[in-house]
Design an enzyme around this catalytic site. Structure first.
Site, PDB file in Angstrom:
ATOM      1  N   GLY A 111       0.846  -1.193   0.000  1.00  0.00           N
ATOM      2  CA  GLY A 111       0.000   0.000   0.000  1.00  0.00           C
ATOM      3  C   GLY A 111       0.878   1.238   0.000  1.00  0.00           C
ATOM      4  O   GLY A 111       1.947   1.254  -0.601  1.00  0.00           O
TER       5      GLY A 111
ATOM      6  N   HIS B 144       7.830   0.037  18.720  1.00  0.00           N
ATOM      7  CA  HIS B 144       6.806   0.653  17.858  1.00  0.00           C
ATOM      8  C   HIS B 144       7.186   2.107  17.522  1.00  0.00           C
ATOM      9  O   HIS B 144       6.451   3.042  17.823  1.00  0.00           O
ATOM     10  CB  HIS B 144       5.431   0.587  18.532  1.00  0.00           C
ATOM     11  CG  HIS B 144       4.295   0.756  17.562  1.00  0.00           C
ATOM     12  ND1 HIS B 144       3.078   0.164  17.725  1.00  0.00           N
ATOM     13  CD2 HIS B 144       4.195   1.463  16.396  1.00  0.00           C
ATOM     14  CE1 HIS B 144       2.271   0.493  16.725  1.00  0.00           C
ATOM     15  NE2 HIS B 144       2.936   1.289  15.894  1.00  0.00           N
TER      16      HIS B 144
ATOM     17  N   ARG C 206       1.307  -4.699  12.139  1.00  0.00           N
ATOM     18  CA  ARG C 206       0.644  -4.866  13.431  1.00  0.00           C
ATOM     19  C   ARG C 206       1.006  -6.232  14.012  1.00  0.00           C
ATOM     20  O   ARG C 206       1.117  -7.228  13.280  1.00  0.00           O
ATOM     21  CB  ARG C 206      -0.881  -4.801  13.282  1.00  0.00           C
ATOM     22  CG  ARG C 206      -1.440  -3.392  13.196  1.00  0.00           C
ATOM     23  CD  ARG C 206      -1.303  -2.620  14.514  1.00  0.00           C
ATOM     24  NE  ARG C 206      -1.812  -1.269  14.431  1.00  0.00           N
ATOM     25  CZ  ARG C 206      -1.104  -0.187  14.118  1.00  0.00           C
ATOM     26  NH1 ARG C 206       0.185  -0.300  13.845  1.00  0.00           N
ATOM     27  NH2 ARG C 206      -1.659   1.013  14.084  1.00  0.00           N
TER      28      ARG C 206
ATOM     29  N   ILE D   4       2.670   2.691   2.441  1.00  0.00           N
ATOM     30  CA  ILE D   4       3.993   2.529   3.059  1.00  0.00           C
ATOM     31  C   ILE D   4       4.782   1.445   2.326  1.00  0.00           C
ATOM     32  O   ILE D   4       5.985   1.594   2.062  1.00  0.00           O
ATOM     33  CB  ILE D   4       3.862   2.189   4.562  1.00  0.00           C
ATOM     34  CG1 ILE D   4       3.139   3.325   5.292  1.00  0.00           C
ATOM     35  CG2 ILE D   4       5.230   1.948   5.179  1.00  0.00           C
ATOM     36  CD1 ILE D   4       2.719   2.999   6.715  1.00  0.00           C
TER      37      ILE D   4
ATOM     38  N   GLU E  24       1.668  -5.476  22.802  1.00  0.00           N
ATOM     39  CA  GLU E  24       2.606  -4.405  23.178  1.00  0.00           C
ATOM     40  C   GLU E  24       1.978  -3.417  24.157  1.00  0.00           C
ATOM     41  O   GLU E  24       0.758  -3.221  24.098  1.00  0.00           O
ATOM     42  CB  GLU E  24       3.102  -3.684  21.906  1.00  0.00           C
ATOM     43  CG  GLU E  24       2.008  -2.979  21.116  1.00  0.00           C
ATOM     44  CD  GLU E  24       2.533  -2.427  19.794  1.00  0.00           C
ATOM     45  OE1 GLU E  24       3.126  -3.203  19.006  1.00  0.00           O
ATOM     46  OE2 GLU E  24       2.344  -1.214  19.571  1.00  0.00           O
TER      47      GLU E  24
HETATM   48  P1  NDP Z   1      -2.596   1.022   3.086  1.00  0.00           P
HETATM   49  O1  NDP Z   1      -4.040   0.841   3.330  1.00  0.00           O
HETATM   50  O2  NDP Z   1      -2.130   2.061   2.131  1.00  0.00           O
HETATM   51  O3  NDP Z   1      -1.946  -0.371   2.625  1.00  0.00           O
HETATM   52  C1  NDP Z   1      -2.303  -1.590   3.183  1.00  0.00           C
HETATM   53  C2  NDP Z   1      -1.998  -2.674   2.163  1.00  0.00           C
HETATM   54  O4  NDP Z   1      -2.254  -3.948   2.760  1.00  0.00           O
HETATM   55  C3  NDP Z   1      -2.834  -2.578   0.897  1.00  0.00           C
HETATM   56  O5  NDP Z   1      -1.990  -2.707  -0.213  1.00  0.00           O
HETATM   57  C4  NDP Z   1      -3.811  -3.755   1.003  1.00  0.00           C
HETATM   58  O6  NDP Z   1      -4.094  -4.266  -0.290  1.00  0.00           O
HETATM   59  C5  NDP Z   1      -2.991  -4.746   1.837  1.00  0.00           C
HETATM   60  N1  NDP Z   1      -3.852  -5.658   2.582  1.00  0.00           N
HETATM   61  C6  NDP Z   1      -4.831  -5.334   3.462  1.00  0.00           C
HETATM   62  N2  NDP Z   1      -5.430  -6.451   3.918  1.00  0.00           N
HETATM   63  C7  NDP Z   1      -4.819  -7.494   3.316  1.00  0.00           C
HETATM   64  C8  NDP Z   1      -5.000  -8.898   3.379  1.00  0.00           C
HETATM   65  N3  NDP Z   1      -5.927  -9.453   4.149  1.00  0.00           N
HETATM   66  N4  NDP Z   1      -4.177  -9.668   2.625  1.00  0.00           N
HETATM   67  C9  NDP Z   1      -3.249  -9.117   1.818  1.00  0.00           C
HETATM   68  N5  NDP Z   1      -3.016  -7.795   1.726  1.00  0.00           N
HETATM   69  C10 NDP Z   1      -3.807  -6.989   2.470  1.00  0.00           C
HETATM   70  O7  NDP Z   1      -1.956   1.264   4.526  1.00  0.00           O
HETATM   71  P2  NDP Z   1      -0.572   1.962   4.905  1.00  0.00           P
HETATM   72  O8  NDP Z   1       0.494   1.499   3.981  1.00  0.00           O
HETATM   73  O9  NDP Z   1      -0.784   3.421   5.076  1.00  0.00           O
HETATM   74  O10 NDP Z   1      -0.356   1.349   6.381  1.00  0.00           O
HETATM   75  C11 NDP Z   1      -0.308  -0.046   6.566  1.00  0.00           C
HETATM   76  C12 NDP Z   1      -0.291  -0.397   8.035  1.00  0.00           C
HETATM   77  O11 NDP Z   1       0.996  -0.156   8.577  1.00  0.00           O
HETATM   78  C13 NDP Z   1      -1.215   0.418   8.944  1.00  0.00           C
HETATM   79  O12 NDP Z   1      -2.550  -0.026   8.898  1.00  0.00           O
HETATM   80  C14 NDP Z   1      -0.595   0.208  10.305  1.00  0.00           C
HETATM   81  O13 NDP Z   1      -1.151  -0.929  10.920  1.00  0.00           O
HETATM   82  C15 NDP Z   1       0.876  -0.063   9.988  1.00  0.00           C
HETATM   83  N6  NDP Z   1       1.742   1.033  10.454  1.00  0.00           N
HETATM   84  C16 NDP Z   1       2.714   0.787  11.394  1.00  0.00           C
HETATM   85  C17 NDP Z   1       3.526   1.804  11.847  1.00  0.00           C
HETATM   86  C18 NDP Z   1       4.596   1.566  12.855  1.00  0.00           C
HETATM   87  O14 NDP Z   1       4.975   2.492  13.549  1.00  0.00           O
HETATM   88  N7  NDP Z   1       5.121   0.348  12.980  1.00  0.00           N
HETATM   89  C19 NDP Z   1       3.363   3.182  11.380  1.00  0.00           C
HETATM   90  C20 NDP Z   1       2.355   3.321  10.354  1.00  0.00           C
HETATM   91  C21 NDP Z   1       1.579   2.279   9.925  1.00  0.00           C
HETATM   92  P3  NDP Z   1      -5.510  -4.994  -0.606  1.00  0.00           P
HETATM   93  O15 NDP Z   1      -6.580  -4.122  -0.039  1.00  0.00           O
HETATM   94  O16 NDP Z   1      -5.527  -5.123  -2.113  1.00  0.00           O
HETATM   95  O17 NDP Z   1      -5.424  -6.313   0.056  1.00  0.00           O
END
Ligand code: NDP
Length: 301
Positions: free
Chosen positions: A141, A267, A220, A143, A249
């Site tokens: 997505g 985190h 997560r 990130i 966590e």
């Molecule tokens: P996006 O919504 O832009 O991207 C999420 C991606 O995951 C999409 O490409 C989606 O594609 C894919 N996805 C979702 N569900 C599934 C599934 N069941 N199977 C396969 N692929 C899946 O989110 P971001 O990139 O903005 O953020 C992602 C996550 O990163 C956040 O939700 C957060 O939990 C985590 N995060 C962690 C941080 C940290 O400090 N460690 C900081 C910021 C974010 P599709 O819908 O086609 O499946």
């Protein structure tokens, strides 16, 4: 709440500051009725929403919103916003930093210098390298794509798995997580914590990475079967892992912490002053724009 968000919001609204969302139902009725919007870094349950009859919007600090009862908010017509995009580059930097740290053993090498051991012998060669690795990104997505762009410069192979193939990306798409795990030796998880991703990083996926396998979790903790990860790291089913997020966590399984082939971070994916301020700013702007125009900047639905 981030102090910048607090400053901006306090110039436009009357703020009631509450440490724990659970305490909301215990507020006086006139206070509960007066609350029209929430700025939060914590989970908001259906119970909390029910206690606020005039609630219109929940502006959450962070891009992941798994700790908010989205179905409950939707059912009540409450808008929920998050802070996407402003943290992409920071989280991608941290992800690549953690990956490099894991494969080149950098934390332990630093500890070695600080302990004065370099005076006696060179640090042992790292067993792992980034050279010739193929990296699978689970969650290509916002990130994930920033991570992939950085990895291009490292000359590694890059592929990804989402539920849907993303248009116009120069990376190979694999239609299942298991298929991708079999194709790569390095797996970076940056999917959201949802019912569909829960415990999907399991023993079979880890085994498919192979004995030189490296697993990085930036998404997560709920996505990982931590008992299976512990077993895979202990037995050498995979070589090493790096985790920024954990199932429970900030409480981390002591057995995980005892593993020499696990690198842990608290985190801190987005945790620079610069990026956290930008996130706080977006929380505040979502609330201000909502109450000025009836539209939020970054609603999650
Ligand atoms: P996006 O919504 O832009 O991207 C999420 C991606 O995951 C999409 O490409 C989606 O594609 C894919 N996805 C979702 N569900 C599934 C599934 N069941 N199977 C396969 N692929 C899946 O989110 P971001 O990139 O903005 O953020 C992602 C996550 O990163 C956040 O939700 C957060 O939990 C985590 N995060 C962690 C941080 C940290 O400090 N460690 C900081 C910021 C974010 P599709 O819908 O086609 O499946």
């Amino acid at each position: 709440m981030h102090e910048h968000a607090r400053d901006v919001l306090s110039r436009r609204f009357k703020l009631i500051e509450i440490d724990q969302a659970d305490a909301v139902p215990a507020l006086a009725e006139d206070q509960r009725r007066a609350i029209l919007g929430i700025a939060c870094r914590a989970g908001i349950s259906a119970e909390t929403m029910q206690a606020l009859p005039n609630l219109q919007i929940i502006a959450s600090f962070g891009v992941g919103y798994d700790m908010i009862d989205i179905a409950g908010a939707r059912a009540r017509g409450v808008v929920v916003t998050n802070t996407p995009d402003v943290l992409n580059e920071e989280v991608a930097d941290t992800s690549v930093g953690l990956l490099l740290n894991v494969v080149r053993d950098l934390s332990r090498a630093e500890a070695y210098v600080r302990a004065g051991q370099w005076e006696h012998a060179d640090y042992p060669l790292s067993r792992l390298t980034l050279r010739e690795r193929v990296v699978g990104i689970y969650g290509m997505g916002r990130i994930g794509q920033c991570i992939a762009r950085r990895l291009e410069a490292f000359g590694v192979g890059i592929c990804y798995h989402n539920r849907q193939e993303a248009p116009d990306l120069p990376y190979r798409y694999l239609a299942s997580l298991m298929e991708m795990a079999a194709h790569v030796d390095t797996l970076i998880s940056i999917v959201p914590g949802t019912p569909s991703t829960a415990l999907t990083i399991n023993g079979a996926v880890l085994a498919a990475l192979g004995p030189d396998g490296v697993f990085i979790n930036m998404g997560r903790g709920s996505v990982v079967d931590e008992a299976a990860l512990l077993a895979a790291l202990r037995s050498g089913t995979i070589a090493a892992a790096g985790l920024d997020v954990f199932a429970n966590e900030p409480h981390i399984d002591k057995e995980l912490l005892a593993l020499p082939n696990l690198t842990v971070l608290p985190h801190v994916g987005s945790a620079s002053q610069h990026t956290r301020r930008a996130m706080g700013d977006l929380v505040a702007r979502n609330l201000i724009t909502w109450f000025e125009t009836g539209r939020a900047l970054t609603p999650v639905y």
